[in-house]
Design a protein around this motif. Sequence first.
Motif, PDB file in Angstrom:
ATOM      1  N   ASP A  96     -19.807   9.606 -36.869  1.00 59.54           N
ATOM      2  CA  ASP A  96     -20.135   8.639 -35.611  1.00 59.54           C
ATOM      3  C   ASP A  96     -18.924   8.088 -35.194  1.00 59.54           C
ATOM      4  OD1 ASP A  96     -20.996   7.394 -33.612  1.00 59.54           O
ATOM      5  OD2 ASP A  96     -22.099   5.821 -34.668  1.00 59.54           O
ATOM      6  N   LEU A 111     -16.446   7.729 -24.701  1.00 59.05           N
ATOM      7  CA  LEU A 111     -15.257   8.240 -25.219  1.00 59.05           C
ATOM      8  C   LEU A 111     -14.080   8.652 -24.135  1.00 59.05           C
ATOM      9  CD1 LEU A 111     -16.548  10.224 -28.194  1.00 59.05           C
ATOM     10  CD2 LEU A 111     -15.605   8.002 -28.336  1.00 59.05           C
ATOM     11  N   GLN A 117     -15.173  11.976 -22.570  1.00 58.66           N
ATOM     12  CA  GLN A 117     -16.365  12.159 -21.789  1.00 58.66           C
ATOM     13  C   GLN A 117     -15.951  11.440 -20.333  1.00 58.66           C
ATOM     14  OE1 GLN A 117     -18.444   9.886 -25.101  1.00 58.66           O
ATOM     15  NE2 GLN A 117     -20.133  11.455 -24.771  1.00 58.66           N
ATOM     16  N   ASP A 121     -21.350  15.168 -25.087  1.00 56.01           N
ATOM     17  CA  ASP A 121     -20.291  15.537 -24.343  1.00 56.01           C
ATOM     18  C   ASP A 121     -20.428  16.948 -23.718  1.00 56.01           C
ATOM     19  OD1 ASP A 121     -20.153  15.652 -27.126  1.00 56.01           O
ATOM     20  OD2 ASP A 121     -17.913  16.074 -26.825  1.00 56.01           O
ATOM     21  N   ASP A 154     -18.968  13.751 -29.218  1.00 53.01           N
ATOM     22  CA  ASP A 154     -20.033  12.684 -29.377  1.00 53.01           C
ATOM     23  C   ASP A 154     -21.477  13.518 -29.688  1.00 53.01           C
ATOM     24  OD1 ASP A 154     -21.289  10.268 -29.402  1.00 53.01           O
ATOM     25  OD2 ASP A 154     -21.619  10.145 -27.444  1.00 53.01           O
ATOM     26  N   GLU A 204     -18.279   6.019 -32.865  1.00 56.58           N
ATOM     27  CA  GLU A 204     -18.403   4.644 -32.789  1.00 56.58           C
ATOM     28  C   GLU A 204     -18.428   3.796 -33.810  1.00 56.58           C
ATOM     29  OE1 GLU A 204     -20.241   0.742 -32.171  1.00 56.58           O
ATOM     30  OE2 GLU A 204     -20.992   2.423 -33.478  1.00 56.58           O
ATOM     31  N   ASP A 235     -29.777   6.215 -31.901  1.00 55.05           N
ATOM     32  CA  ASP A 235     -28.762   5.514 -31.400  1.00 55.05           C
ATOM     33  C   ASP A 235     -28.651   3.893 -32.293  1.00 55.05           C
ATOM     34  OD1 ASP A 235     -26.750   7.012 -29.851  1.00 55.05           O
ATOM     35  OD2 ASP A 235     -28.067   6.505 -28.257  1.00 55.05           O
TER      36      ASP A 235
END
Length: 537
Positions: A390, A175, A178, A74, A70, A392, A336
């Motif tokens: 990314d 994740l 994480q 992380d 990430d 996500e 973000d």
Amino acid sequence: MTTSAGSGPQDGAPWWRGATIYQIYPRSFADSNGDGIGDLPGITARLEHVASLGVDAVWISPFFVSPMHDYGYDVADYRDVDPQFGTLEDFDALLAKAHALGLKVLVDLVFAHTSHLHPWFMASRSGADDPHADWYVWADPRPDGSPPNNWQSVFTGPAWTWEPRRRQYYMHNFLPQQPQLNHHNSEVQDALLDVMRFWLERGVDGFRLDAINMAVHNPALPDNPPAPPDRPRNRPFDFQSHLHNQSQPELLGFLERLRALADGYGAAFLVGEIGGEWAEHEMKRYTAGESRLHSAYSFAFLSAPQLSAAHLRETLAGWNGEPDEGWPSWAFSNHDAPRVVSRWAVPDGTPLPAGLALALLIALRGNIFLYQGEELGLPQADIPFAALRDPEAIANWPHTHGRDGARTPMPWRHDAPHGGFSEAEPWLMFAPEHRAHAVDRQEAHSGSILHVCRQLVALRQGRPALRTGSLEWCDALPPLIAFDRQAGADRLRCMFNPTPDPCPAPLLDGWRPVLRIGADAGPQVLGPFGAILAEPQ
């Protein structure tokens, strides 16, 4: 060009109260060694640019040792710099130069979780007899082998991953790489306090605390209830109301321990990132009094799909300076969220003029964050699926915006390969549409957004009304946004027109413009996407 940073409050308030803080995403700011990845020496080489904006501080997103699942959020070692970014000596040099330029430095601490490669987790997963066994959130499977409850992660489905070494599931709000730290274990809190102490001893001025309201879970592990039916649903995470995997009352004790440590180092500044359904309530709880965080910010503006007077008024309504009330922070863009000029685009898709967004941001009561490139008016980059980095965005394509479009390399020189960010192919594609916004082009034109940004920040720094004053809404017909800021005898009327049409502004009668954004449409008219900050005549 001036290279002096903000001078801080003039009324004896601490430096951070009303501060303007510039966020740097290291991977994409400046590459010093030609490997395509931004680094700490690259930041150091560009600090004069940051200082020239007149800001008070820089917040640097994580640069710690990490496998980068990430991209630094992380963490595998909180006390060292990832070789991609440099060394501890490079950080010390950055800190020294920032301080010489009058800039405070905030480090981004990720205390809700670590990397799965952190030594603490490697030990914890080895077995229930290890001293670190209870440092993470472990749970037995249900009788049918399924996860212990219905909790969902933000990115990838269930918030639980099976670990065969322990024959248990471990929790992760993000994740699987994480894993969630167990803050109910006092040894975990002690270890994290030692991490903060390590960076304070190096001389940092404060910390941004990532996703801090997700640091503590309900140890009974009850199921989360369904979310209200009117909530948008793009991911499994969106289907739940997150009563039990975050926002637990036990977090307050940890925040008070952090504050006590910070106060022992000259009142180092603590600002928390607060997301989720109860963000405003938690911002207030986590900043109340003198023993918790100094400030907190939510996604109230970062996730807002459009600019409106109603949303602004609703968001700011709870921060009127009541007794024992904390101090808010606000951001329109960050690493973000889609960049604000694109997210608040007008109906035909034209980006919102950056001058209007910046003028509104500097007029808000609280601290403000400027994200790298916001001073250039950068629009959101269009990243094709094949170029995404990314996790996500990749996992939820095409139903979420993803974060890569706000993380593309900073454009320093319009005529250089990769915009002058690096001599090598960048880790994430350079957005060709950003060449026209490059720093060198804007430096050469006095009317550029970069120069406007400097004027706006200087106005905020020089007017107590803007930096620490009260905010009182004016009676104005929509779509006009109008409020007064006041500190003692210093008073400013702030008016904004978020539409492409001229807007009557009778509230300017008796006021003298101090700064105007957009075309001059007359003494009592705001031009399209115009803004005026005025003082009494």
